[in-house]
Every structure is written in C-alpha cells, then in structure tokens.
Write a protein that holds these residues in place. Structure first.
Motif, PDB file in Angstrom:
ATOM      1  N   GLN A  90      -0.872   5.090   6.701  1.00  0.00           N
ATOM      2  CA  GLN A  90      -2.037   5.015   7.577  1.00  0.00           C
ATOM      3  C   GLN A  90      -1.586   5.023   9.033  1.00  0.00           C
ATOM      4  N   ARG A 102       0.759   3.060  -3.680  1.00  0.00           N
ATOM      5  CA  ARG A 102      -0.159   4.202  -3.622  1.00  0.00           C
ATOM      6  C   ARG A 102       0.394   5.390  -2.850  1.00  0.00           C
ATOM      7  N   ARG A 103       1.563   5.220  -2.261  1.00  0.00           N
ATOM      8  CA  ARG A 103       2.135   6.266  -1.394  1.00  0.00           C
ATOM      9  C   ARG A 103       1.122   6.668  -0.315  1.00  0.00           C
ATOM     10  N   MET A 104       0.464   5.661   0.245  1.00  0.00           N
ATOM     11  CA  MET A 104      -0.556   5.895   1.253  1.00  0.00           C
ATOM     12  C   MET A 104      -0.062   5.396   2.609  1.00  0.00           C
ATOM     13  N   ASN A 126       0.829  -1.211   0.000  1.00  0.00           N
ATOM     14  CA  ASN A 126       0.000   0.000   0.000  1.00  0.00           C
ATOM     15  C   ASN A 126       0.859   1.254   0.000  1.00  0.00           C
TER      16      ASN A 126
END
Length: 131
Positions: A109, A105-107, A101
């Motif tokens: 969390q 997506r360079r996401m 992830n």
C-alpha cells in the motif's frame, strides 16, 4: 465589470485582472491575443494590442465550456481564493515484508498523507466572462 465593482459604502474597488483562467480549447486564441503586438481589424488596418504582455494566461483542464472563462485580480494583499496548507504532503508506504498484510496477502500500500483547505477570500476579485 471588475473595475466597476463597488464596496459596501458605494465607492469603486477598482480591481484589474492579471490572470485569465481559460479552458484548453481557448489556449491558442488567448496566447495569440496576449503575445501579439498588433491586431488586424476587419477593415484591413492594424491596431496596437493594449493587452500585449499585460496579463497571464492559466489553462485549466477542468473547464470544458468554451463560452465561459474567468478573470482574476491576484496582485492585492487579499486574494480571490485562499489555499491553506496545514500539513505538507508526506509519502506513506506499507511495503515491509515483516508486515502481516504484505506477507500474507502480498499487498503493498502506498499513499500520501496531507491536510489542506481552500476557500474564498475576496470573491469580487474573480469574474466569470460568458461569450
């Protein structure tokens, strides 16, 4: 009203308020009421303040109606509200560059994992006051 509350058999429970829970708009009024040794009466005389230092004031920004505030008796073994902390808050993050992830997506969390519950204890120990 709190001192007159009766138990199931009819005898008085004799609770005394130790905390005023108020909206932010009433904070100045209550701070003056609790922290002033003398109260000026309309007749121009002064009277000793019986509430001086007797109770604590808790300001709750969730309360918005200045006509409603609460009294709570909190010095008994059973409390009016009960909070159970089942699992202490733990910071959780997904920011490892090897995670798909994060890489695709360079996401990133971030969150908190916790478990708790709240409910009524002895509800008679909390009274709403309406002006």
């Amino acid at each position: 009203a709190m001192r007159k509350t009766r138990e199931g058999k009819g005898s008085a429970m004799n609770f005394r308020a130790f905390i005023f829970v108020i909206p932010p708009d009433l904070e100045d009024v209550f701070e003056q009421l609790i922290n002033t040794t003398m109260i000026a009466l309309s007749s121009g005389t002064q009277q000793s303040n019986v509430l001086f230092g007797a109770v604590d004031v808790m300001v709750d920004s969730m309360l918005t109606d200045t006509n409603n505030w609460f009294l709570m008796c909190t010095k008994q073994v059973i409390k009016p509200l009960i909070f159970q902390n089942r699992k202490s808050p733990e910071f959780v993050s997904v920011d490892n560059p090897a995670d798909s992830n994060v890489f695709n997506r360079r996401m990133f969390q971030y969150g908190v994992d916790a478990r708790f519950n709240a409910g009524y204890g002895l509800w008679q120990m909390c009274q709403r006051v309406t002006n």
